[in-house]
Design an enzyme around this catalytic site. Structure first.
Site, PDB file in Angstrom:
ATOM      1  N   THR A  44     -44.112  32.763  67.892  1.00  0.00           N
ATOM      2  CA  THR A  44     -45.234  31.921  68.314  1.00  0.00           C
ATOM      3  C   THR A  44     -46.054  32.612  69.394  1.00  0.00           C
ATOM      4  O   THR A  44     -47.290  32.564  69.394  1.00  0.00           O
ATOM      5  CB  THR A  44     -44.716  30.567  68.836  1.00  0.00           C
ATOM      6  OG1 THR A  44     -44.002  29.904  67.794  1.00  0.00           O
ATOM      7  CG2 THR A  44     -45.861  29.677  69.299  1.00  0.00           C
ATOM      8  N   HIS A  47     -48.326  35.121  67.864  1.00  0.00           N
ATOM      9  CA  HIS A  47     -49.521  34.467  67.304  1.00  0.00           C
ATOM     10  C   HIS A  47     -50.569  34.244  68.401  1.00  0.00           C
ATOM     11  O   HIS A  47     -51.762  34.494  68.198  1.00  0.00           O
ATOM     12  CB  HIS A  47     -49.150  33.120  66.676  1.00  0.00           C
ATOM     13  CG  HIS A  47     -48.420  33.214  65.377  1.00  0.00           C
ATOM     14  ND1 HIS A  47     -48.974  33.775  64.247  1.00  0.00           N
ATOM     15  CD2 HIS A  47     -47.174  32.813  65.019  1.00  0.00           C
ATOM     16  CE1 HIS A  47     -48.100  33.713  63.254  1.00  0.00           C
ATOM     17  NE2 HIS A  47     -47.004  33.136  63.700  1.00  0.00           N
TER      18      HIS A  47
END
Length: 347
Positions: A44, A47
């Site tokens: 995450t 990202h």
């Protein structure tokens, strides 16, 4: 507490991040302030660092990110009774409301109003982080801070693998050997799977999967995973397929390689819609397909603790790099290239 701290901040709507000095968070009566000892980089976080389509839609800058960590309680709110200053802790990073129907029926991990540390609130790539007291998890005093920092992602792997009640003596396939996929290999071994196939395109991570207990590794760039699985199982298929890659082709293959009456557990997040053959690969096979999100609170954390403290799961091979917080760009570069397991940042 007051004062200043160093933190990695997503400062602009663009690639990268910045190490800045910002105020130490102030806490309310039900929160805990933790001095971070170790913080690990998650997919995450990559990202967010890359500023991909998901991040552009989800993140509001400026944002301190990071959510996997361990540390020492530095301050507690006046209503906090479950931990005290000096306790060695990690934290469940999904903050739930406690009042929606899922929460009231014991399904906190699918809370309708979940907020995520480092996504919706200031994260742990910093010298200090604050969390609700009810989210704090006490660590054994002798647990390495790096290991303690990756209990949260290990919880994802545990939730994905142990939702299956038929794994002991059976077969498992882990598609996608990023850090959580690698942990899933170790969990499948601990759960008694007799055959564990690890599937990826990255030879570095396939080698790590072998160390963690994979009985066969399949390089999807060099061989057809379906043909290899067909040979491995005598055409019967895999009892439990864990999809960790998010790639549409891999998802379709995963459904095909699952055994009749088997299970397909999906933790990955595809970036676009996926076309699959539901008739033949799900309905006629009697396949159970389950989406996995987060960790069950706190059943999964108890399972994680047992696996680590008993020695059934050893995460040493997964933790490949430890870097000072100031070298975060090197850590993200390693993650983006896939030439690592877990990268730990030390404030």
């Amino acid at each position: 507490m007051g004062g200043k701290m160093k933190a990695i901040v997503k400062n602009e709507n663009a690639f990268g991040a910045t190490l800045k000095e910002i105020p130490i968070p102030s806490i309310n009566e039900n929160e805990v302030l933790i001095k971070v000892q170790a913080a690990s980089i998650c997919g995450t976080d990559v990202h967010i660092y890359n500023w991909d389509q998901w991040a552009q839609k989800r993140i509001k800058t400026p944002q301190v990110f990071g959510h996997e960590f361990s540390g020492i309680v530095a301050e507690t709110g006046k209503h906090v009774t479950n931990v005290k200053t000096g306790d060695y802790v990690s934290a469940e990073t999904h903050f739930v409301c406690g009042t929606c129907v899922p929460c009231l029926t014991g399904k906190h991990h699918v809370c309708t109003h979940t907020k995520i540390l480092g996504v919706d609130t200031a994260g742990s790539f910093a010298e200090y982080v604050k969390v609700p007291a009810r989210n704090v998890w006490k660590n054994p005093a002798d647990m390495d801070p790096a290991v303690a920092s990756v209990q949260e992602p290990l919880g994802n792997a545990v939730h994905t693998v142990l939702e299956s009640s038929q794994l002991a003596g059976g077969s498992a396939a882990i598609i996608g050997c990023g850090p959580i996929g690698l942990m899933a290999v170790a969990v499948a071994k601990a759960a008694g799977a007799s055959r564990i196939a690890a599937i990826d395109k990255n030879d570095y991570r396939l080698a790590l999967a072998k160390k963690l207990g994979a009985t066969i590794t399949i390089s999807a760039d060099k061989e057809d995973p379906l043909e290899v699985i067909d040979t491995l199982t005598g055409g019967e298929g895999i009892d439990l397929v864990c999809e960790m890659s998010g790639h549409p082709a891999a998802i379709a293959q995963g459904l095909k390689m699952a055994a009749n009456g088997g299970r397909f557990h999906m933790l990955s997040l595809p970036e676009r819609p996926v076309t699959v053959d539901l008739t033949n690969d799900v309905v006629f096979k009697g396949l159970t397909v389950q989406g996995i999100t987060g960790r069950k609170m706190f059943e999964t954390w108890r399972q994680v603790s047992h696996l680590l403290e008993s020695g059934l799961v050893d995460l040493t091979p997964v933790i490949t790099h430890q870097l000072p917080l100031e070298d975060f760009e090197k850590g993200f570069d390693l993650m983006r290239k896939g030439q690592c397991g877990k990268v730990i940042l030390i404030p």
